[in-house]
Design an enzyme around this catalytic site. Structure first.
Site, short mmCIF file in Angstrom:
data_model
loop_
_atom_site.label_atom_id
_atom_site.label_comp_id
_atom_site.label_asym_id
_atom_site.label_seq_id
_atom_site.Cartn_x
_atom_site.Cartn_y
_atom_site.Cartn_z
N LEU A 110 0.88 -1.16 0.00
CA LEU A 110 0.00 0.00 0.00
C LEU A 110 0.91 1.21 0.00
CD1 LEU A 110 -2.74 -0.90 2.67
CD2 LEU A 110 -3.01 -0.83 0.18
N ASP A 111 0.64 2.19 -0.88
CA ASP A 111 1.53 3.33 -0.92
C ASP A 111 1.40 4.16 0.35
OD1 ASP A 111 -0.46 5.55 -1.32
OD2 ASP A 111 -0.88 4.42 -3.15
N GLN A 112 2.31 5.09 0.52
CA GLN A 112 2.41 5.86 1.76
C GLN A 112 1.13 6.63 2.08
OE1 GLN A 112 5.96 8.19 1.72
NE2 GLN A 112 5.89 8.72 3.89
#
Length: 294
Positions: free
Chosen positions: A158-160
């Site tokens: 999951l991206d930041q």
């Protein structure tokens, strides 16, 4: 050889091999019998596999320890033919197996017998990088696992700027399969986007949107809630490309303001708070194995 080849379906005794079989060689009867040459192969089906390991542990004991049921319930499951070991139905209570080497299914669902395996659901907070150790010093998923002795890794990323469900495990085979695009494990996201959302948006997303790296289509779409100027939408898709939800929604004129992953296959985030984790249930683990074809 001649008599055997001409043998009739009802002739199982040696007395039926002689002239009757030879008499049929040239006739239509012989031709009609030819497809039945495969019959002996069908009747002598693949021999049973001996799954018994004399140095192993009794199957019913392992099933009970895995939470399938009491020892008596597990014995009943075995005698009813509802338990498979390495794809072979086991009905005998004396069978012993190696839980580290052999696979077991009950009613078609995989049962994990290896007690060293760990399966966790983690609610990744915003601002956390999906790595176990970030070389830039940013807060990472690994920071939440420092007190654990087992070496875990995350399934996918999951991206930041995205929060929500991230699976953690030390089961490498399962993790690799869940991430492989050929298995298409569905993932559910809830996104806040500028509104109002046109009624035709769902159809557009289901039909597919062209991106620079190819077309992407959602499995399902719905509007969860809406307020003046904003809409909360839910999309389900099995794509795994980077930033796929954000890129897809931006392409249709609804750039994402916030994004949360709520489900991965049969596993739901539920009321798990950000930064917290919980062990998966045996039903969830079995569901993931089924989704991964194991």
């Amino acid at each position: 050889m001649t008599g055997t080849r001409g043998k009739s379906n009802t002739g199982g005794s040696r007395g039926g091999r002689g002239r009757p079989g030879g008499a049929r060689r040239g006739g239509s009867s012989a031709r009609s019998q030819r497809p039945n040459r495969s019959a002996p192969q069908a009747s002598s089906s693949k021999p049973d596999i001996d799954v018994h390991d004399p140095d192993g542990v009794r199957l019913q004991k392992l099933l009970a320890a895995a939470g399938v049921g009491s020892r008596r319930v597990c014995e009943d499951l075995i005698t009813q033919g509802r338990v498979e070991v390495d794809g072979q139905v086991v009905r005998e209570l004396g069978v012993r197996i190696d839980p580290l080497r052999q696979s077991v299914h009950v009613d078609g669902d995989r049962v994990q017998l290896d007690e060293s395996r760990v399966y966790l659901a983690f609610n990744k907070p915003l601002g956390i990088v999906s790595t176990m150790n970030d070389e830039l010093g940013r807060p990472s998923v690994g920071d939440y696992l420092e007190q654990r002795k087992d070496r875990l890794f995350h399934v996918g990323r999951l991206d930041q700027d995205t929060e929500g469900l991230l699976l953690l495990t030390n089961d490498g085979e399962l993790a690799n399969r869940l991430q492989h695009p050929s298995y298409g494990v569905p993932k559910t996201y809830v996104a806040m986007v500028p509104g109002p959302v046109p009624r035709a948006l769902g159809k557009q997303l289901r039909d597919g949107v062209e991106l620079e790296d190819g077309k992407v289509a959602v499995d399902s779409f719905k509007v969860v809630d809406s307020t003046p100027g904003w809409a909360l939408i839910e999309v389900v898709l099995h794509e795994g490309r980077k930033h796929i939800v954000r890129r897809m929604l931006e392409a249709v004129g609804h750039p994402v303001e916030s994004l949360t992953r709520t489900d991965v296959g049969p596993v739901r985030l539920g009321d798990l708070r950000p930064g917290k984790m919980r062990p998966l249930t045996k039903q969830e683990v079995a569901g993931l194995y089924k989704a991964a074809g194991l």
